[in-house]
Design an enzyme around this catalytic site. Structure first.
Site, short mmCIF file in Angstrom:
data_model
loop_
_atom_site.label_atom_id
_atom_site.label_comp_id
_atom_site.label_asym_id
_atom_site.label_seq_id
_atom_site.Cartn_x
_atom_site.Cartn_y
_atom_site.Cartn_z
N HIS A 187 0.85 -1.19 0.00
CA HIS A 187 0.00 0.00 0.00
C HIS A 187 0.89 1.25 0.00
CE1 HIS A 187 -3.24 2.66 0.50
NE2 HIS A 187 -3.88 2.12 1.53
N HIS A 190 -2.60 7.00 -1.03
CA HIS A 190 -3.58 7.63 -0.14
C HIS A 190 -3.06 8.30 1.12
CE1 HIS A 190 -6.80 4.91 -2.17
NE2 HIS A 190 -6.45 5.94 -2.91
N TYR A 192 -0.70 7.47 3.26
CA TYR A 192 -0.18 6.66 4.37
C TYR A 192 1.36 6.63 4.32
CZ TYR A 192 -5.09 5.77 4.92
OH TYR A 192 -6.44 5.95 5.09
C1 LIG Z 1 -15.11 1.88 2.26
C2 LIG Z 1 -13.81 2.14 1.55
C3 LIG Z 1 -12.64 1.61 2.07
C4 LIG Z 1 -11.44 1.77 1.39
N1 LIG Z 1 -10.31 1.17 1.88
C5 LIG Z 1 -9.16 1.19 1.15
C6 LIG Z 1 -8.04 0.44 1.58
O1 LIG Z 1 -8.05 -0.26 2.59
N2 LIG Z 1 -6.92 0.51 0.80
C7 LIG Z 1 -6.86 1.27 -0.34
O2 LIG Z 1 -5.83 1.30 -1.01
N3 LIG Z 1 -7.93 1.97 -0.77
C8 LIG Z 1 -9.08 1.92 -0.07
N4 LIG Z 1 -10.19 2.58 -0.52
C9 LIG Z 1 -10.17 3.17 -1.88
C10 LIG Z 1 -10.74 2.17 -2.90
O3 LIG Z 1 -9.92 1.02 -3.04
C11 LIG Z 1 -10.95 2.81 -4.29
O4 LIG Z 1 -9.71 3.20 -4.81
C12 LIG Z 1 -11.90 3.99 -4.21
O5 LIG Z 1 -13.11 3.61 -3.57
C13 LIG Z 1 -12.24 4.51 -5.60
O6 LIG Z 1 -12.76 3.47 -6.41
P1 LIG Z 1 -14.35 3.32 -6.67
O7 LIG Z 1 -14.77 4.60 -7.36
O8 LIG Z 1 -14.46 2.13 -7.57
O9 LIG Z 1 -15.03 3.14 -5.36
C14 LIG Z 1 -11.40 2.49 0.17
C15 LIG Z 1 -12.58 3.07 -0.32
C16 LIG Z 1 -13.76 2.89 0.35
C17 LIG Z 1 -15.03 3.47 -0.24
#
Ligand SMILES: Cc1cc2nc3c(=O)[nH]c(=O)nc-3n(C[C@H](O)[C@H](O)[C@H](O)COP(=O)(O)O)c2cc1C
Length: 376
Positions: A187, A190, A192
């Site tokens: 990871h 975002h 981190y």
């Molecule tokens: C509930 C939730 C939890 C997420 N947790 C993570 C995570 O643990 N690790 C990560 O890299 N991104 C995380 N994300 C980002 C998602 O992996 C994704 O990149 C983001 O939702 C955008 O994609 P989407 O438009 O298909 O939802 C999270 C997003 C949401 C909504």
């Protein structure tokens, strides 16, 4: 519409539903479960309810990426997120991974460290979170949906402490393999810890881990190298979000940063690079953004996964046009456990409920999203 050369005669015509060879893994389609933190791993231990959650989202030949999973006891920032640094955690992951494998899924563990996106309550002995910097993070609006209340000013890692954190990533990758995962996703996105080294809005170091882009990327690449040496590059992916600025982690030259990383990663022969679209720059909402991931996709030699704001049409276009090999879906996969099937049948989608993304309920908003059969 263009079709990929891997679509089979008589098989699905949609590019997203064409098979794909991901290194040693034979994927039956390109619809990937994005990593999704769900905060239902009480005391940082994966729970039995995750068996059903992940197996619901498994299809034969589908790729799943786990929620972010902590590499050590300093890696956590949110309540009830899972880890993979203790024997108990490794044992707890096993039946979850087994359930995904039983349905023919391929399962990667996203391993990470939140760095300064944390507070003393989440840290061992109430110590300060660690980071590349000692710059505090201002209290964030919960735009991501994650309602973190406050952050504790971080402690800047000393240069001589960094190898230990790299080693924690290495050990976590070994543990993930011991739990049965098919590989790990580092990871690096975002805001981190890894991103806190990569981005010049955060990284204010003066040692060999700060300053020039090469220096800021050093920590990420040392982690990649250590993990590759431990489990093999064919089992390693990385997630990056050069354009995102979550948790005050922006960069003044995101395209150059993304390109430098994509090129540098080629040296390690990793399986995939997973990048978040520039349109996800600010929060979990789509916005118009002129830049694109295409230069990084072209620079990187392995499989390229794109994520962020995709729907079926958009995903099909990206694969058909060669902008990505695979598309990771977050929110709509969370709410539609049978997403690949719905794409195949052109079926309507369940709406996701943001209110239940991060609640600790083992059922509601977690394993109770209906399957297609139940809605027709
Ligand atoms: C509930 C939730 C939890 C997420 N947790 C993570 C995570 O643990 N690790 C990560 O890299 N991104 C995380 N994300 C980002 C998602 O992996 C994704 O990149 C983001 O939702 C955008 O994609 P989407 O438009 O298909 O939802 C999270 C997003 C949401 C909504």
């Amino acid at each position: 519409m263009a079709t990929t050369n891997q679509a089979q005669v008589g098989g699905p015509t949609s590019p997203l539903l064409a098979p794909y060879k991901l290194g040693n893994f034979n994927l039956s389609h390109r619809v990937v479960l994005a990593p999704l933190t769900r905060q239902r791993s009480y005391r940082n231990v994966p729970q039995p309810h995750a068996i059903l959650y992940y197996s619901q989202r498994t299809s034969n030949g589908g790729l799943l990426i786990s929620e972010a999973t902590g590499i050590s006891d300093t890696a956590q920032g949110y309540p009830d997120t899972p880890g993979v640094w203790t024997k108990e955690q490794v044992e707890a992951w096993k039946p979850i991974v087994d359930a995904v494998h039983a349905k023919g899924g391929i399962f990667f563990c996203q391993i990470g460290h939140v760095g300064r996106v944390s507070n003393t309550r989440s840290q061992p002995n109430g110590q300060a979170p660690i980071s590349s910097t000692d710059k505090p993070l201002s209290p964030q609006l919960p735009s991501s949906g994650i309602d973190i209340i406050e952050y504790t000013p971080p402690r800047r890692l000393r240069t001589d402490e960094i190898p230990q954190i790299v080693n924690d990533f290495r050990l976590a990758s070994r543990n993930a393999m011991e739990a049965g995962f098919d590989g790990v996703e580092i990871h690096g996105a975002h805001g981190y810890l890894i991103d806190q080294f990569l981005k010049d809005e955060v990284n204010d170091r003066t040692d060999q881990y700060g300053g020039s882009m090469e220096n800021r990327c050093r920590f990420a690449l040392e982690v990649v190298e250590a993990v590759v040496n431990e489990i093999g590059g064919d089992k390693v992916g990385i997630r990056l979000s050069p354009f995102a600025n979550y948790s005050e982690s922006g960069d003044s030259g995101p395209e150059a940063l993304g390109l430098y990383l994509a090129n540098s990663l080629n040296k390690y022969g990793i399986l995939y690079c997973h990048m978040v679209e520039p349109r996800m720059q600010t929060a979990a909402e789509k916005s118009d953004f002129p830049q694109s991931l295409v230069p990084m996709r072209k620079a990187f030699n392995g499989t390229f996964i794109a994520a962020g704001g995709y729907d079926k049409e958009d995903g099909n276009d990206a694969v058909a046009e060669g902008r990505a090999d695979l598309i990771a879906y977050g929110r709509i996969f969370l709410a539609n456990p049978d997403l690949p099937k719905r794409f195949e049948l052109n079926a309507p989608l369940n709406k996701y409920n943001r209110e239940t993304f991060y609640i600790s309920d083992p059922v509601v908003g977690y394993i109770d999203y209906p399957f297609l059969e139940a809605t027709t």
